[in-house]
Motif scaffolding. Structure first.
Motif, PDB file in Angstrom:
ATOM      1  N   PHE A  29       2.795 -12.569   1.351  1.00  0.00           N
ATOM      2  CA  PHE A  29       1.606 -11.860   2.464  1.00  0.00           C
ATOM      3  C   PHE A  29       0.588 -12.910   2.500  1.00  0.00           C
ATOM      4  CE2 PHE A  29       3.871  -7.885   0.951  1.00  0.00           C
ATOM      5  CZ  PHE A  29       3.609  -7.074   2.130  1.00  0.00           C
ATOM      6  N   THR A  30       0.085 -12.827   3.747  1.00  0.00           N
ATOM      7  CA  THR A  30      -1.185 -13.726   4.264  1.00  0.00           C
ATOM      8  C   THR A  30      -2.378 -13.115   3.315  1.00  0.00           C
ATOM      9  OG1 THR A  30      -1.637 -12.036   6.003  1.00  0.00           O
ATOM     10  CG2 THR A  30      -0.125 -14.209   6.462  1.00  0.00           C
ATOM     11  N   GLU A  31      -3.111 -13.849   3.261  1.00  0.00           N
ATOM     12  CA  GLU A  31      -4.387 -13.494   2.404  1.00  0.00           C
ATOM     13  C   GLU A  31      -4.828 -12.088   2.675  1.00  0.00           C
ATOM     14  OE1 GLU A  31      -6.641 -14.072  -0.862  1.00  0.00           O
ATOM     15  OE2 GLU A  31      -5.565 -15.483  -0.161  1.00  0.00           O
ATOM     16  N   ASP A  32      -4.858 -12.012   3.922  1.00  0.00           N
ATOM     17  CA  ASP A  32      -5.554 -10.735   4.747  1.00  0.00           C
ATOM     18  C   ASP A  32      -4.315  -9.668   4.863  1.00  0.00           C
ATOM     19  OD1 ASP A  32      -4.415 -12.038   6.824  1.00  0.00           O
ATOM     20  OD2 ASP A  32      -6.205 -11.600   8.103  1.00  0.00           O
ATOM     21  N   LEU A  35       0.233  -4.059   3.578  1.00  0.00           N
ATOM     22  CA  LEU A  35       1.441  -3.362   3.423  1.00  0.00           C
ATOM     23  C   LEU A  35       1.254  -1.848   3.401  1.00  0.00           C
ATOM     24  CD1 LEU A  35       4.229  -3.113   2.119  1.00  0.00           C
ATOM     25  CD2 LEU A  35       3.213  -3.317  -0.356  1.00  0.00           C
ATOM     26  N   GLU A  36       1.933  -1.308   4.220  1.00  0.00           N
ATOM     27  CA  GLU A  36       1.750   0.287   4.609  1.00  0.00           C
ATOM     28  C   GLU A  36       2.912   0.916   4.400  1.00  0.00           C
ATOM     29  OE1 GLU A  36      -1.173   0.649   8.275  1.00  0.00           O
ATOM     30  OE2 GLU A  36       0.361  -0.568   8.927  1.00  0.00           O
ATOM     31  N   PRO A  47       1.632   3.364  -3.024  1.00  0.00           N
ATOM     32  CA  PRO A  47       0.309   3.314  -2.312  1.00  0.00           C
ATOM     33  C   PRO A  47       0.826   3.556  -0.595  1.00  0.00           C
ATOM     34  CG  PRO A  47       0.563   1.433  -3.704  1.00  0.00           C
ATOM     35  CD  PRO A  47       1.959   2.139  -3.933  1.00  0.00           C
ATOM     36  N   GLN A  48      -0.082   4.073  -0.078  1.00  0.00           N
ATOM     37  CA  GLN A  48       0.197   4.604   1.467  1.00  0.00           C
ATOM     38  C   GLN A  48      -0.213   3.108   2.277  1.00  0.00           C
ATOM     39  OE1 GLN A  48      -2.606   7.204   3.376  1.00  0.00           O
ATOM     40  NE2 GLN A  48      -0.715   8.225   3.957  1.00  0.00           N
ATOM     41  N   GLY A  52      -5.137  -6.901   1.759  1.00  0.00           N
ATOM     42  CA  GLY A  52      -5.169  -8.054   1.271  1.00  0.00           C
ATOM     43  C   GLY A  52      -4.470  -8.433   0.001  1.00  0.00           C
ATOM     44  N   ARG A  53      -3.999  -9.624   0.018  1.00  0.00           N
ATOM     45  CA  ARG A  53      -2.927 -10.191  -1.173  1.00  0.00           C
ATOM     46  C   ARG A  53      -3.347  -9.737  -2.670  1.00  0.00           C
ATOM     47  NH1 ARG A  53      -2.621 -16.021  -0.877  1.00  0.00           N
ATOM     48  NH2 ARG A  53      -1.419 -15.628   1.044  1.00  0.00           N
ATOM     49  N   GLU A  54      -4.627  -9.636  -2.884  1.00  0.00           N
ATOM     50  CA  GLU A  54      -5.136  -9.218  -4.147  1.00  0.00           C
ATOM     51  C   GLU A  54      -4.954  -7.692  -4.480  1.00  0.00           C
ATOM     52  OE1 GLU A  54      -5.249 -11.295  -6.677  1.00  0.00           O
ATOM     53  OE2 GLU A  54      -4.703 -12.651  -4.848  1.00  0.00           O
ATOM     54  N   GLU A  55      -5.159  -7.005  -3.313  1.00  0.00           N
ATOM     55  CA  GLU A  55      -4.973  -5.363  -3.575  1.00  0.00           C
ATOM     56  C   GLU A  55      -3.409  -5.097  -3.765  1.00  0.00           C
ATOM     57  OE1 GLU A  55      -6.418  -0.999  -1.748  1.00  0.00           O
ATOM     58  OE2 GLU A  55      -6.707  -2.755  -0.669  1.00  0.00           O
ATOM     59  N   ILE A  56      -2.588  -5.699  -2.908  1.00  0.00           N
ATOM     60  CA  ILE A  56      -1.176  -5.687  -3.053  1.00  0.00           C
ATOM     61  C   ILE A  56      -0.909  -6.149  -4.617  1.00  0.00           C
ATOM     62  CG2 ILE A  56       1.134  -6.811  -2.169  1.00  0.00           C
ATOM     63  CD1 ILE A  56      -0.666  -6.795   0.606  1.00  0.00           C
TER      64      ILE A  56
END
Length: 138
Positions: A29-32, A35-36, A47-48, A52-56
């Motif tokens: 993923f891009t930094e921003d 994923l939905e 997750p719904q 952001g990459r870090e949350e992913i």
């Protein structure tokens, strides 16, 4: 050099479904990136919406850790199939997926069909919408 939809999709599937590697998945993923899973109910294990990459990375690592405890297995690549559809927008493609999981001895295989809409930027996923039946991830 720009990656093709095929290359982007294959790296995403390998990182997620095949190896369950949250770090490798996040790097797709891009930094921003977003994923939905729009059909997932709020509060579900999967997750719904992740932004952001870090949350992913963090959320998918936690999800993979939980699901490993349930002895999930990877899909059977030889029995599974997908078709990628390009669109009028060169930064968007659609993946039509039929995933097959081997059944336990004496049980039938389990087939799962889903659709993903993928928007890319600079060779990475900027937004992925994953449409599947929510009960598959409980």
């Amino acid at each position: 050099m720009s990656r093709t939809p095929q290359e982007i999709f294959q790296s995403y599937v390998y990182a997620g479904a095949m190896t369950r590697n949250a770090d490798a998945l996040a790097e797709c993923f891009t930094e921003d990136g977003i994923l939905e899973a729009p059909l997932m109910p709020a509060g579900a294990a999967f997750p719904q919406r992740l932004v952001g990459r870090e949350e992913i990375r963090t959320a998918m690592a936690a999800y993979y850790a939980r699901s490993e405890a349930k002895a999930d297995r990877p899909p059977n690549v030889e029995k599974s199939a997908y078709v990628l559809h390009t669109t009028a927008d060169p930064d968007v493609f659609i993946a039509e997926i039929d995933t097959v999981f081997d059944g336990d001895e004496g049980q039938e295989d389990r087939a799962v069909s889903l659709v993903q809409i993928v928007r890319v930027r600079d060779g990475r996923i900027a937004r992925l919408r994953d449409y599947f039946a929510p009960d598959l991830m409980s």
